[in-house]
Design a protein around this motif. Structure first.
Motif, PDB file in Angstrom:
ATOM      1  N   THR A  23       0.824  -1.199   0.000  1.00 33.20           N
ATOM      2  CA  THR A  23       0.000   0.000   0.000  1.00 33.20           C
ATOM      3  C   THR A  23       0.864   1.257   0.000  1.00 33.20           C
ATOM      4  OG1 THR A  23      -1.612  -1.211   1.333  1.00 33.20           O
ATOM      5  CG2 THR A  23      -1.876   1.185   1.206  1.00 33.20           C
ATOM      6  N   ILE A  24       0.655   2.086  -1.024  1.00 32.16           N
ATOM      7  CA  ILE A  24       1.317   3.386  -1.109  1.00 32.16           C
ATOM      8  C   ILE A  24       0.243   4.445  -0.929  1.00 32.16           C
ATOM      9  CG2 ILE A  24       2.434   5.028  -2.676  1.00 32.16           C
ATOM     10  CD1 ILE A  24       3.978   2.747  -3.889  1.00 32.16           C
ATOM     11  N   TYR A  25       0.521   5.415  -0.070  1.00 32.91           N
ATOM     12  CA  TYR A  25      -0.393   6.534   0.119  1.00 32.91           C
ATOM     13  C   TYR A  25       0.058   7.660  -0.792  1.00 32.91           C
ATOM     14  CZ  TYR A  25      -2.265   3.816   3.871  1.00 32.91           C
ATOM     15  OH  TYR A  25      -2.858   2.815   4.580  1.00 32.91           O
ATOM     16  N   GLY A  26      -0.845   8.121  -1.656  1.00 31.30           N
ATOM     17  CA  GLY A  26      -0.505   9.096  -2.676  1.00 31.30           C
ATOM     18  C   GLY A  26      -0.083   8.364  -3.932  1.00 31.30           C
ATOM     19  N   ASP A  27       0.599   9.078  -4.831  1.00 31.82           N
ATOM     20  CA  ASP A  27       1.019   8.451  -6.092  1.00 31.82           C
ATOM     21  C   ASP A  27       2.408   7.839  -6.011  1.00 31.82           C
ATOM     22  OD1 ASP A  27       2.696  10.653  -6.120  1.00 31.82           O
ATOM     23  OD2 ASP A  27       1.825  11.564  -7.915  1.00 31.82           O
ATOM     24  N   GLY A  28       3.035   7.933  -4.835  1.00 29.81           N
ATOM     25  CA  GLY A  28       4.354   7.330  -4.640  1.00 29.81           C
ATOM     26  C   GLY A  28       5.503   8.233  -5.027  1.00 29.81           C
ATOM     27  N   SER A  29       5.211   9.463  -5.451  1.00 23.62           N
ATOM     28  CA  SER A  29       6.287  10.363  -5.883  1.00 23.62           C
ATOM     29  C   SER A  29       6.944  11.103  -4.722  1.00 23.62           C
ATOM     30  CB  SER A  29       5.758  11.383  -6.896  1.00 23.62           C
ATOM     31  OG  SER A  29       4.784  12.223  -6.292  1.00 23.62           O
ATOM     32  N   GLN A  30       6.331  11.044  -3.522  1.00 25.05           N
ATOM     33  CA  GLN A  30       6.958  11.696  -2.380  1.00 25.05           C
ATOM     34  C   GLN A  30       8.269  10.976  -2.064  1.00 25.05           C
ATOM     35  OE1 GLN A  30       4.126   9.957  -2.476  1.00 25.05           O
ATOM     36  NE2 GLN A  30       3.497   9.185  -0.486  1.00 25.05           N
ATOM     37  N   THR A  31       9.265  11.738  -1.621  1.00 23.36           N
ATOM     38  CA  THR A  31      10.589  11.151  -1.414  1.00 23.36           C
ATOM     39  C   THR A  31      10.916  11.007   0.062  1.00 23.36           C
ATOM     40  OG1 THR A  31      11.757  13.276  -1.467  1.00 23.36           O
ATOM     41  CG2 THR A  31      11.457  12.122  -3.577  1.00 23.36           C
ATOM     42  N   ARG A  32      11.778  10.048   0.311  1.00 17.14           N
ATOM     43  CA  ARG A  32      12.317   9.809   1.639  1.00 17.14           C
ATOM     44  C   ARG A  32      13.796   9.478   1.478  1.00 17.14           C
ATOM     45  NH1 ARG A  32       8.105  11.689   2.130  1.00 17.14           N
ATOM     46  NH2 ARG A  32       6.354  11.079   3.415  1.00 17.14           N
ATOM     47  N   SER A  33      14.529   9.674   2.545  1.00 20.62           N
ATOM     48  CA  SER A  33      15.943   9.326   2.582  1.00 20.62           C
ATOM     49  C   SER A  33      16.121   8.300   3.686  1.00 20.62           C
ATOM     50  CB  SER A  33      16.784  10.572   2.866  1.00 20.62           C
ATOM     51  OG  SER A  33      16.606  11.527   1.851  1.00 20.62           O
ATOM     52  N   PHE A  34      16.623   7.137   3.338  1.00 20.08           N
ATOM     53  CA  PHE A  34      16.706   6.019   4.279  1.00 20.08           C
ATOM     54  C   PHE A  34      18.147   5.831   4.732  1.00 20.08           C
ATOM     55  CE2 PHE A  34      13.219   5.290   1.333  1.00 20.08           C
ATOM     56  CZ  PHE A  34      12.162   5.208   2.225  1.00 20.08           C
ATOM     57  N   CYS A  35      18.326   5.758   6.049  1.00 20.31           N
ATOM     58  CA  CYS A  35      19.654   5.583   6.627  1.00 20.31           C
ATOM     59  C   CYS A  35      19.663   4.289   7.429  1.00 20.31           C
ATOM     60  CB  CYS A  35      19.985   6.777   7.522  1.00 20.31           C
ATOM     61  SG  CYS A  35      21.682   6.793   8.123  1.00 20.31           S
ATOM     62  N   PHE A  36      20.597   3.407   7.128  1.00 22.36           N
ATOM     63  CA  PHE A  36      20.693   2.135   7.835  1.00 22.36           C
ATOM     64  C   PHE A  36      21.145   2.393   9.270  1.00 22.36           C
ATOM     65  CE2 PHE A  36      22.235  -2.181   8.737  1.00 22.36           C
ATOM     66  CZ  PHE A  36      21.114  -2.890   8.332  1.00 22.36           C
ATOM     67  N   VAL A  37      20.639   1.619  10.185  1.00 23.89           N
ATOM     68  CA  VAL A  37      20.834   1.869  11.616  1.00 23.89           C
ATOM     69  C   VAL A  37      22.308   1.905  12.019  1.00 23.89           C
ATOM     70  CG1 VAL A  37      20.562  -0.562  12.300  1.00 23.89           C
ATOM     71  CG2 VAL A  37      19.994   1.266  13.924  1.00 23.89           C
ATOM     72  N   SER A  38      23.152   1.070  11.443  1.00 29.43           N
ATOM     73  CA  SER A  38      24.572   1.089  11.832  1.00 29.43           C
ATOM     74  C   SER A  38      25.244   2.390  11.394  1.00 29.43           C
ATOM     75  CB  SER A  38      25.315  -0.127  11.280  1.00 29.43           C
ATOM     76  OG  SER A  38      25.251  -0.145   9.870  1.00 29.43           O
ATOM     77  N   ASP A  39      24.841   2.938  10.247  1.00 26.44           N
ATOM     78  CA  ASP A  39      25.363   4.236   9.824  1.00 26.44           C
ATOM     79  C   ASP A  39      24.899   5.327  10.787  1.00 26.44           C
ATOM     80  OD1 ASP A  39      26.813   3.483   7.566  1.00 26.44           O
ATOM     81  OD2 ASP A  39      25.136   3.806   6.191  1.00 26.44           O
ATOM     82  N   LEU A  40      23.636   5.286  11.156  1.00 27.73           N
ATOM     83  CA  LEU A  40      23.081   6.275  12.074  1.00 27.73           C
ATOM     84  C   LEU A  40      23.799   6.247  13.423  1.00 27.73           C
ATOM     85  CD1 LEU A  40      20.859   8.416  12.501  1.00 27.73           C
ATOM     86  CD2 LEU A  40      19.406   6.563  13.333  1.00 27.73           C
ATOM     87  N   ILE A  41      24.002   5.059  13.946  1.00 26.63           N
ATOM     88  CA  ILE A  41      24.696   4.918  15.237  1.00 26.63           C
ATOM     89  C   ILE A  41      26.128   5.425  15.126  1.00 26.63           C
ATOM     90  CG2 ILE A  41      25.600   3.231  16.891  1.00 26.63           C
ATOM     91  CD1 ILE A  41      22.945   1.656  16.376  1.00 26.63           C
ATOM     92  N   ASP A  42      26.812   5.091  14.042  1.00 25.83           N
ATOM     93  CA  ASP A  42      28.181   5.561  13.839  1.00 25.83           C
ATOM     94  C   ASP A  42      28.219   7.092  13.848  1.00 25.83           C
ATOM     95  OD1 ASP A  42      31.003   5.297  13.157  1.00 25.83           O
ATOM     96  OD2 ASP A  42      30.415   5.920  11.136  1.00 25.83           O
ATOM     97  N   GLY A  43      27.271   7.720  13.156  1.00 29.59           N
ATOM     98  CA  GLY A  43      27.217   9.182  13.127  1.00 29.59           C
ATOM     99  C   GLY A  43      26.946   9.772  14.494  1.00 29.59           C
ATOM    100  N   LEU A  44      26.029   9.179  15.245  1.00 27.50           N
ATOM    101  CA  LEU A  44      25.708   9.685  16.579  1.00 27.50           C
ATOM    102  C   LEU A  44      26.888   9.533  17.540  1.00 27.50           C
ATOM    103  CD1 LEU A  44      22.031   8.438  16.942  1.00 27.50           C
ATOM    104  CD2 LEU A  44      22.819  10.794  16.571  1.00 27.50           C
ATOM    105  N   VAL A  45      27.582   8.417  17.462  1.00 27.40           N
ATOM    106  CA  VAL A  45      28.759   8.212  18.318  1.00 27.40           C
ATOM    107  C   VAL A  45      29.834   9.249  17.981  1.00 27.40           C
ATOM    108  CG1 VAL A  45      30.661   6.617  18.828  1.00 27.40           C
ATOM    109  CG2 VAL A  45      28.297   5.784  18.799  1.00 27.40           C
ATOM    110  N   LYS A  46      30.056   9.498  16.687  1.00 29.73           N
ATOM    111  CA  LYS A  46      31.042  10.520  16.298  1.00 29.73           C
ATOM    112  C   LYS A  46      30.621  11.898  16.798  1.00 29.73           C
ATOM    113  CE  LYS A  46      33.147   8.208  12.445  1.00 29.73           C
ATOM    114  NZ  LYS A  46      34.000   8.427  11.320  1.00 29.73           N
TER     115      LYS A  46
END
Length: 161
Positions: A23-46
């Motif tokens: 199920t997509i809400y809207g036409d699917g053209s809205q954008t998101r940026s996905f960050c994998f959890v290990s990258d996110l944790i690495d950034g937060l630790v830094k």
């Protein structure tokens, strides 16, 4: 990660693994940026381990994908027979989400290293190996009820002039 947390990545993967319509809400053209959890944790630790700046710093992935691209990739990577279906876009759904990570690059010497395809493959494997008996399926879907109610109210004539 809870398989029924209501987030787009887990929703699409679970639907695809079960060969359910995605199920997509809207036409699917809205954008998101996905960050994998290990990258996110690495950034937060830094961020926590530096003293050069105290200001807010965005930690995320600046590469945008449409919701439709995400759905298609989930179907492809799972080998699913799922079809993509569309429902009305909620009133409060943002059209674009893309963090500016220029400060993270400058002060933390950080940027994400795991791209969407690779992160999805790892997440799909995680969900495939999850003991789903430990999780309750959600009750009937109400996440978009307020938007649908607002849409109905805005198109209903009133006697107040």
């Amino acid at each position: 990660m809870h398989p029924y947390d209501g987030r787009v990545v887990s929703n699409f993967i679970i639907q695809a693994l079960n060969n359910q319509d995605i199920t997509i809400y809207g036409d699917g053209s809205q954008t998101r940026s996905f960050c994998f959890v290990s990258d996110l944790i690495d950034g937060l630790v830094k961020l926590m381990n530096q003293e050069e700046t105290v200001g807010p710093i965005n930690v995320g992935n600046p590469y945008e994908f449409t919701i439709k691209q995400l759905a298609e990739l989930c179907v492809e990577l799972t080998g699913s027979k799922s079809q993509i279906t569309f429902k009305p876009l909620p009133n409060d759904d943002p059209k674009q989400r893309r963090p500016d990570i220029s400060k993270a690059r400058e002060y933390l010497k950080w940027e994400p290293s795991i791209q969407l395809r690779e992160g999805l493959q790892m997440t799909i494997e995680y969900f495939k190996n999850l003991d789903m008996r430990r999780y309750k399926k959600p009750t009937s879907h109400t996440a978009h009820m307020n938007s649908e109610r607002e849409r109905a109210i805005s198109t209903t004539p009133t006697s107040f002039q």
